[in-house]
Write a protein that holds these residues in place. Structure first.
Motif, short mmCIF file in Angstrom:
data_model
loop_
_atom_site.label_atom_id
_atom_site.label_comp_id
_atom_site.label_asym_id
_atom_site.label_seq_id
_atom_site.Cartn_x
_atom_site.Cartn_y
_atom_site.Cartn_z
N THR A 252 0.84 -1.21 0.00
CA THR A 252 0.00 0.00 0.00
C THR A 252 0.87 1.25 0.00
O THR A 252 0.62 2.21 -0.73
N LEU A 253 1.92 1.22 0.81
CA LEU A 253 2.82 2.37 0.90
C LEU A 253 3.47 2.65 -0.47
O LEU A 253 3.51 3.79 -0.93
N LEU A 254 3.92 1.60 -1.12
CA LEU A 254 4.55 1.78 -2.44
C LEU A 254 3.56 2.34 -3.46
O LEU A 254 3.92 3.18 -4.28
N GLU A 255 2.31 1.91 -3.35
CA GLU A 255 1.29 2.40 -4.29
C GLU A 255 1.03 3.89 -4.12
O GLU A 255 0.61 4.56 -5.07
N LEU A 256 1.29 4.40 -2.93
CA LEU A 256 1.03 5.83 -2.68
C LEU A 256 1.93 6.75 -3.50
O LEU A 256 1.66 7.93 -3.64
N LYS A 257 3.01 6.18 -4.06
CA LYS A 257 3.91 6.98 -4.91
C LYS A 257 3.15 7.57 -6.09
O LYS A 257 3.51 8.61 -6.61
N ALA A 258 2.11 6.86 -6.53
CA ALA A 258 1.36 7.30 -7.72
C ALA A 258 0.28 8.33 -7.37
O ALA A 258 -0.37 8.85 -8.27
N TYR A 259 0.07 8.62 -6.10
CA TYR A 259 -1.00 9.54 -5.70
C TYR A 259 -0.52 10.99 -5.70
O TYR A 259 0.66 11.25 -5.44
N PRO A 260 -1.42 11.95 -5.92
CA PRO A 260 -1.04 13.36 -5.76
C PRO A 260 -0.74 13.65 -4.28
O PRO A 260 -1.19 12.88 -3.41
N PRO A 261 -0.01 14.73 -4.00
CA PRO A 261 0.36 15.04 -2.61
C PRO A 261 -0.86 15.02 -1.68
O PRO A 261 -1.86 15.67 -1.96
N SER A 262 -0.77 14.26 -0.60
CA SER A 262 -1.90 14.05 0.29
C SER A 262 -1.43 14.06 1.74
O SER A 262 -0.24 13.91 2.01
N ILE A 263 -2.39 14.20 2.64
CA ILE A 263 -2.13 13.96 4.06
C ILE A 263 -2.43 12.49 4.30
O ILE A 263 -3.54 12.03 4.03
N ILE A 264 -1.44 11.75 4.79
CA ILE A 264 -1.59 10.30 4.92
C ILE A 264 -1.45 9.86 6.37
O ILE A 264 -0.38 10.04 6.98
N SER A 265 -2.52 9.33 6.91
CA SER A 265 -2.45 8.78 8.26
C SER A 265 -2.07 7.30 8.13
O SER A 265 -2.72 6.54 7.41
N THR A 266 -0.98 6.92 8.78
CA THR A 266 -0.43 5.56 8.59
C THR A 266 -0.79 4.66 9.79
O THR A 266 -0.89 5.14 10.92
N GLY A 267 -0.96 3.38 9.53
CA GLY A 267 -1.18 2.43 10.62
C GLY A 267 0.00 2.49 11.59
O GLY A 267 1.14 2.72 11.18
N GLY A 268 -0.29 2.25 12.88
CA GLY A 268 0.74 2.41 13.91
C GLY A 268 2.01 1.59 13.69
O GLY A 268 3.09 1.97 14.13
N GLY A 269 1.87 0.44 12.98
CA GLY A 269 3.06 -0.40 12.78
C GLY A 269 3.76 -0.15 11.45
O GLY A 269 4.86 -0.65 11.22
N MET A 270 3.14 0.62 10.57
CA MET A 270 3.67 0.77 9.21
C MET A 270 5.12 1.27 9.15
O MET A 270 5.92 0.76 8.36
N PRO A 271 5.49 2.24 9.99
CA PRO A 271 6.89 2.71 9.91
C PRO A 271 7.90 1.68 10.42
O PRO A 271 9.09 1.78 10.15
N CYS A 272 7.41 0.68 11.18
CA CYS A 272 8.31 -0.19 11.94
C CYS A 272 8.58 -1.54 11.26
O CYS A 272 9.35 -2.34 11.77
N TYR A 273 7.93 -1.80 10.14
CA TYR A 273 8.15 -3.07 9.42
C TYR A 273 8.64 -2.76 8.01
O TYR A 273 8.26 -1.74 7.42
N ASN A 274 9.49 -3.65 7.48
CA ASN A 274 9.99 -3.51 6.11
C ASN A 274 10.57 -2.11 5.85
O ASN A 274 10.41 -1.56 4.76
N ASP A 275 11.17 -1.54 6.88
CA ASP A 275 11.79 -0.21 6.78
C ASP A 275 10.82 0.85 6.24
O ASP A 275 11.20 1.74 5.47
N GLY A 276 9.57 0.75 6.66
CA GLY A 276 8.54 1.68 6.20
C GLY A 276 8.90 3.14 6.41
O GLY A 276 8.66 3.97 5.54
N VAL A 277 9.50 3.44 7.56
CA VAL A 277 9.78 4.85 7.85
C VAL A 277 10.78 5.44 6.84
O VAL A 277 10.64 6.60 6.43
N SER A 278 11.76 4.65 6.40
CA SER A 278 12.73 5.17 5.42
C SER A 278 12.05 5.44 4.09
O SER A 278 12.33 6.45 3.43
#
Ligand code: S3P
Length: 194
Positions: free
Chosen positions: A78-104
């Motif tokens: 889902t995070l990778l798919e957001l690259k195709a979206y116009p600039p948005s405010i994105i609220s992320t699931g609490g674990g998203m930054p912490c797995y698969n290097d999501g925060v980077s």
């Protein structure tokens, strides 16, 4: 002031990029994100909503029927798919930054803001809403929830703290929005034409 700027000259470079709100469950990412998007006149996206819509199941059902690992893979996709979206405010699931290097990945894609809440505040906000969150739905009482959050947050903090900015999420919403509006590059997203 509670905003922490870890990189100078970030403002111009990051104009018109996504703004990612990061933080523990209950830190206010969704409620604040909706208000911020309205104020800036840009699209609001909640990654949990995208995942639920894509799977046709609630987060609770995804965890129970497919398991957490499957959910974490979906978060990364889902995070990778957001690259195709116009600039948005994105609220992320609490674990998203912490797995698969999501925060980077988020740091590469836009402005990242950590909504840092105290454990006491998180317990207050989450106790009545625990049924919607599979990671805490089985906890028996508020003291057990306090113990769980304290430990879990200390494991996750190193990821959350990689965000470019952090704000005090214990603040009442109006004050928190004001703090967020001070972040360089953020108000430039306003009326971006998307
Ligand atoms: C999770 C947080 C939830 C949701 C899922 C897992 C987590 O999102 O993605 O239940 O690992 O912290 P919120 O932070 O929006 O509650």
């Amino acid at each position: 002031m509670t905003i922490v700027d870890k990189e100078n000259n970030i403002a111009k470079q990051e104009q018109g990029k996504h703004i990612f709100l990061l933080g523990y469950m209950g830190s206010g990412k969704s409620s604040i994100g909706i208000r911020l998007a309205q104020k800036l006149g840009v699209r609001y996206i909640d990654t949990d909503d995208l995942i639920e819509a894509g799977e046709g199941m609630s987060i609770t059902e995804i965890f129970s029927k497919r398991g957490e690992e499957y959910f974490r893979d979906l978060e990364q996709k889902t995070l990778l798919e957001l690259k195709a979206y116009p600039p948005s405010i994105i609220s992320t699931g609490g674990g998203m930054p912490c797995y698969n290097d999501g925060v980077s990945l988020m740091n590469d894609m836009g402005i990242t803001v950590y909504l840092e809440a105290s454990v006491d505040e998180l317990v207050n906000r989450l106790w009545s809403e625990r049924d919607k969150r599979p990671l805490i739905s089985n906890l028996k009482d508020e003291s057990e929830l306090f113990g769980f959050i304290s430990k879990h947050l200390s494991e996750r903090n190193s990821f959350y703290l990689k965000a470019s900015y952090k704000v005090d999420a214990d603040l009442e919403p109006d004050k928190l929005i004001k703090e967020l509006m001070l972040i360089p590059g953020l108000s430039e997203n306003k009326d971006s034409g998307h």
